[in-house]
Design a protein around this motif. Structure first.
Motif, PDB file in Angstrom:
ATOM      1  N   ARG A 120      22.119   3.734 -10.223  1.00 12.89           N
ATOM      2  CA  ARG A 120      21.358   3.723 -11.476  1.00 12.89           C
ATOM      3  C   ARG A 120      20.933   2.309 -11.841  1.00 12.89           C
ATOM      4  N   LYS A 121      21.799   1.345 -11.575  1.00 15.79           N
ATOM      5  CA  LYS A 121      21.488  -0.051 -11.899  1.00 15.79           C
ATOM      6  C   LYS A 121      20.257  -0.530 -11.144  1.00 15.79           C
ATOM      7  N   HIS A 122      20.157  -0.172  -9.881  1.00 18.47           N
ATOM      8  CA  HIS A 122      19.058  -0.664  -9.048  1.00 18.47           C
ATOM      9  C   HIS A 122      17.865   0.281  -9.021  1.00 18.47           C
ATOM     10  N   GLY A 123      17.902   1.333  -9.809  1.00 18.74           N
ATOM     11  CA  GLY A 123      16.768   2.247  -9.871  1.00 18.74           C
ATOM     12  C   GLY A 123      16.577   3.085  -8.636  1.00 18.74           C
ATOM     13  N   ILE A 124      17.647   3.340  -7.886  1.00 15.98           N
ATOM     14  CA  ILE A 124      17.574   4.165  -6.696  1.00 15.98           C
ATOM     15  C   ILE A 124      17.771   5.620  -7.108  1.00 15.98           C
ATOM     16  N   PRO A 125      16.868   6.511  -6.773  1.00 13.52           N
ATOM     17  CA  PRO A 125      16.985   7.915  -7.191  1.00 13.52           C
ATOM     18  C   PRO A 125      18.303   8.511  -6.750  1.00 13.52           C
ATOM     19  N   VAL A 126      18.935   9.248  -7.660  1.00 11.98           N
ATOM     20  CA  VAL A 126      20.221   9.892  -7.388  1.00 11.98           C
ATOM     21  C   VAL A 126      19.927  11.362  -7.069  1.00 11.98           C
ATOM     22  N   SER A 157      19.772  -3.843  -1.065  1.00  9.11           N
ATOM     23  CA  SER A 157      19.449  -3.668   0.345  1.00  9.11           C
ATOM     24  C   SER A 157      20.616  -3.074   1.121  1.00  9.11           C
ATOM     25  N   LEU A 158      21.847  -3.555   0.832  1.00  3.85           N
ATOM     26  CA  LEU A 158      23.021  -3.036   1.529  1.00  3.85           C
ATOM     27  C   LEU A 158      23.276  -1.570   1.191  1.00  3.85           C
ATOM     28  N   ILE A 159      23.047  -1.210  -0.071  1.00  2.60           N
ATOM     29  CA  ILE A 159      23.248   0.184  -0.487  1.00  2.60           C
ATOM     30  C   ILE A 159      22.244   1.099   0.213  1.00  2.60           C
ATOM     31  N   LEU A 160      20.977   0.672   0.249  1.00  3.14           N
ATOM     32  CA  LEU A 160      19.961   1.482   0.909  1.00  3.14           C
ATOM     33  C   LEU A 160      20.243   1.629   2.406  1.00  3.14           C
ATOM     34  N   GLU A 161      20.721   0.562   3.015  1.00  2.00           N
ATOM     35  CA  GLU A 161      21.052   0.627   4.433  1.00  2.00           C
ATOM     36  C   GLU A 161      22.209   1.593   4.687  1.00  2.00           C
ATOM     37  N   ALA A 162      23.216   1.555   3.799  1.00  2.00           N
ATOM     38  CA  ALA A 162      24.351   2.465   3.951  1.00  2.00           C
ATOM     39  C   ALA A 162      23.921   3.915   3.748  1.00  2.00           C
ATOM     40  N   LEU A 163      23.023   4.159   2.806  1.00  3.29           N
ATOM     41  CA  LEU A 163      22.517   5.526   2.579  1.00  3.29           C
ATOM     42  C   LEU A 163      21.721   6.016   3.777  1.00  3.29           C
ATOM     43  N   ALA A 164      20.945   5.099   4.377  1.00  2.00           N
ATOM     44  CA  ALA A 164      20.168   5.497   5.549  1.00  2.00           C
ATOM     45  C   ALA A 164      21.082   5.837   6.716  1.00  2.00           C
ATOM     46  N   ASP A 165      22.140   5.018   6.903  1.00  2.00           N
ATOM     47  CA  ASP A 165      23.061   5.269   8.010  1.00  2.00           C
ATOM     48  C   ASP A 165      23.823   6.573   7.822  1.00  2.00           C
ATOM     49  N   SER A 166      24.111   6.918   6.563  1.00  2.00           N
ATOM     50  CA  SER A 166      24.853   8.153   6.285  1.00  2.00           C
ATOM     51  C   SER A 166      23.934   9.339   6.046  1.00  2.00           C
ATOM     52  N   ARG A 167      22.592   9.104   6.214  1.00  2.00           N
ATOM     53  CA  ARG A 167      21.583  10.149   5.984  1.00  2.00           C
ATOM     54  C   ARG A 167      21.707  10.763   4.596  1.00  2.00           C
ATOM     55  N   GLY A 168      21.944   9.885   3.618  1.00  2.00           N
ATOM     56  CA  GLY A 168      21.948  10.309   2.228  1.00  2.00           C
ATOM     57  C   GLY A 168      23.284  10.801   1.703  1.00  2.00           C
ATOM     58  N   ASP A 187       0.814  -1.221   0.000  1.00  2.00           N
ATOM     59  CA  ASP A 187       0.000   0.000   0.000  1.00  2.00           C
ATOM     60  C   ASP A 187       0.844   1.265   0.000  1.00  2.00           C
ATOM     61  N   PHE A 188       2.122   1.150   0.355  1.00  2.00           N
ATOM     62  CA  PHE A 188       2.999   2.317   0.394  1.00  2.00           C
ATOM     63  C   PHE A 188       3.785   2.511  -0.902  1.00  2.00           C
ATOM     64  N   ALA A 189       3.530   1.671  -1.915  1.00  2.00           N
ATOM     65  CA  ALA A 189       4.347   1.691  -3.132  1.00  2.00           C
ATOM     66  C   ALA A 189       4.351   3.063  -3.801  1.00  2.00           C
ATOM     67  N   ASP A 190       3.168   3.686  -3.943  1.00  2.00           N
ATOM     68  CA  ASP A 190       3.084   4.996  -4.604  1.00  2.00           C
ATOM     69  C   ASP A 190       3.286   6.153  -3.627  1.00  2.00           C
ATOM     70  N   ILE A 191       3.089   5.884  -2.334  1.00  2.00           N
ATOM     71  CA  ILE A 191       3.193   6.941  -1.336  1.00  2.00           C
ATOM     72  C   ILE A 191       4.636   7.144  -0.906  1.00  2.00           C
ATOM     73  N   LEU A 192       5.369   6.056  -0.762  1.00  2.00           N
ATOM     74  CA  LEU A 192       6.787   6.108  -0.400  1.00  2.00           C
ATOM     75  C   LEU A 192       7.579   5.382  -1.481  1.00  2.00           C
ATOM     76  N   PRO A 193       7.721   5.989  -2.653  1.00  2.00           N
ATOM     77  CA  PRO A 193       8.375   5.288  -3.773  1.00  2.00           C
ATOM     78  C   PRO A 193       9.825   4.941  -3.494  1.00  2.00           C
ATOM     79  N   ASP A 194      10.491   5.667  -2.594  1.00  2.00           N
ATOM     80  CA  ASP A 194      11.900   5.395  -2.309  1.00  2.00           C
ATOM     81  C   ASP A 194      12.090   4.312  -1.258  1.00  2.00           C
ATOM     82  N   ALA A 195      10.995   3.913  -0.603  1.00  2.00           N
ATOM     83  CA  ALA A 195      11.131   2.903   0.447  1.00  2.00           C
ATOM     84  C   ALA A 195      11.423   1.546  -0.164  1.00  2.00           C
TER      85      ALA A 195
END
Length: 475
Positions: free
Chosen positions: A465-471, A433-444, A401-409
């Motif tokens: 870019r490979k994983h479709g994570i917004p830059v 998953s590891l990349i997203l966790e590292a970005l969260a720990d470094s606050r972006g 249910d959060f797919a469109d509301i939190l697209p970056d989650a």
């Protein structure tokens, strides 16, 4: 039955005959709660009710236990306790009766029976009085509520939701702030609940029954700030009214003035505010008269006030006057243990406002919320939960249910039907998953995230870019 007792019962019957016009039925019982007399028009002895109870006539009811005729009678209680029941409402058949019950005593004061009578048309006579009383009571309650709403805060410490160490510390400081009279400075990102904390401090203080007045400095045009704070004298400027208009300091006299977003206050007004805090008096715009005020100040800001002092954007003397008892409010990402209870609370509130059944959050949905960075803090969480209710349907709130509301989650991807996935796809998911966790720990912060992953910054951007994570640019 002894003669003297017979005479006493006869006297009671004679008394009842005298008040016959005032009552709609009377009943007399002895010390064993057996019926010994009733008047002819007794509402408890109608032919219909007698037939239902198995009596051929009313005369057959004499000598019977009172409960045999009146199943819910309390006459036995009066006889045994010796206490009267002056007014009681009871239902009997099709009748609603206002009944009085009195013990009957002999010369020695011993209870020998009890007397009951139903007031004639009692409810009809009492209804105008009851209606008038109810109207007066409702009016008094409404006035008290309006008066309380104008003087009291809406929130208390109990409204500070959360049991994480950070929130427990905030609650401790709020209670301490309520015990002192010094200025309080609330620091924290936008959406962390600074006004709720300010009202909680006011509710804990000895000013709780005095006004709580809040003003958002950032929401008022600069040319109107002085008038809002200090008031306006009659005819102070073109368009000013003929009556004086009190400012926020005067409205908060004796109570608490909450200055939200104090970091956005212009420097000229900062100087005037400092003088008011020092002298405890205001001078309305266009007036030569000063007005004494007794106000406790709670200020709040989401801006780095200490840095603004060093850069000259905020007066240091005002900063020192306000920064007596600072309270740092934690961001939502720093109190993720409270996320479940907050999400459930907002779900309940939104469901109530939309007149819908409450939807619980599934464990995957809660996990997704915990992985989100929440730049908007609690205000963002409340908005996200409301969006889920208006955009989706279902008995529960799912992660999807959060797919469109939190697209970056990071949304977990379902496994294949057989429960097996190709190794490459699994490795890609793990890397993402590891990349997203590292970005969260470094606050972006991309450079810091790349270092923690052992990657160059260029390789990290390629994988994003490979994983479709917004830059996005680094914070």
């Amino acid at each position: 039955m002894p003669t003297d007792r017979s005479e006493q019962f006869a006297a009671a019957c004679a008394l009842m005959a005298m008040v016959d016009e005032m009552i709609d039925g009377a009943l007399l019982v002895d010390r064993d709660a057996r019926i010994v007399w009733s008047n002819d028009k007794h509402v408890w002895f109608t032919e219909k009710l007698m037939a239902q109870l198995g009596f051929q006539s009313r005369a057959e009811a004499i000598g019977q236990p009172v409960e045999r005729v009146i199943p819910h009678s309390r006459m036995r209680e009066v006889v045994e306790s010796g206490r009267s029941m002056p007014l009681d409402i009871m239902r009997y058949g099709e009748h609603t009766l206002l009944v009085s019950r009195l013990p009957l005593r002999d010369e020695r004061g011993e209870v020998i029976g009890a007397l009951a009578f139903a007031l004639k048309n009692s409810l009809t006579y009492l209804r105008p009085i009851a209606d008038r009383f109810n109207k007066l009571q409702s009016r008094l309650t409404r006035v008290e509520q309006e008066l309380a709403a104008s003087r009291a805060s809406k929130y208390t410490v109990e409204n500070l939701i959360g049991f994480s160490p950070a929130m427990l510390q905030v609650k401790r400081l709020v209670r301490r702030a309520g015990q002192i009279t010094s200025a309080v400075l609330l620091l924290g990102e936008t959406g962390t609940g600074k006004e709720l904390v300010a009202q909680s401090i006011h509710a804990c203080s000895d000013r709780a029954h005095r006004p709580f007045v809040g003003v958002n400095t950032a929401a008022i045009p600069e040319n109107l700030l002085e008038a809002e704070f200090f008031g306006v004298a009659p005819g102070a400027y073109t368009g000013a009214g003929r009556q004086p208009r009190p400012g926020k300091f005067q409205l908060a006299d004796g109570g608490t003035l909450f200055l939200d977003e104090i970091g956005d206050m212009p420097l000229p007004l900062q100087a005037k505010l400092l003088r008011v805090l020092q002298e405890r008096e205001v001078e309305p715009l266009g007036s030569n008269q000063v007005v004494k005020v007794d106000v406790r100040i709670i200020a709040a800001t989401s801006r780095p006030l200490a840095e603004m002092v060093r850069s000259g954007a905020f007066r240091p003397d005002l900063y020192y006057r306000l920064n007596v008892f600072p309270i740092q409010l934690p961001a939502l990402r720093d109190r993720r243990d409270d996320l479940e209870i907050l999400a459930s609370l907002f779900s309940e509130k939104v469901a109530l406002s939309l007149d819908q059944p409450m939807r619980d959050l599934t464990p995957p949905a809660l996990d997704l919320l915990r992985r989100h960075d929440w730049p908007g803090n609690i205000r963002e969480l409340a908005n996200v939960i409301e969006q889920v209710y208006v955009r989706t349907e279902g008995d529960r709130i799912l992660a999807e249910d959060f797919a469109d509301i939190l697209p970056d989650a990071p949304l977990d991807r379902p496994a294949s039907a057989k429960g097996k996935r190709p190794l490459a796809a699994t490795m890609d998911d793990l890397e993402r998953s590891l990349i997203l966790e590292a970005l969260a720990d470094s606050r972006g912060n991309k450079l810091e995230a790349a270092r923690s992953l052992g990657l160059s910054r260029t390789n990290l951007y390629a994988k994003l870019r490979k994983h479709g994570i917004p830059v996005q640019p680094d914070d």
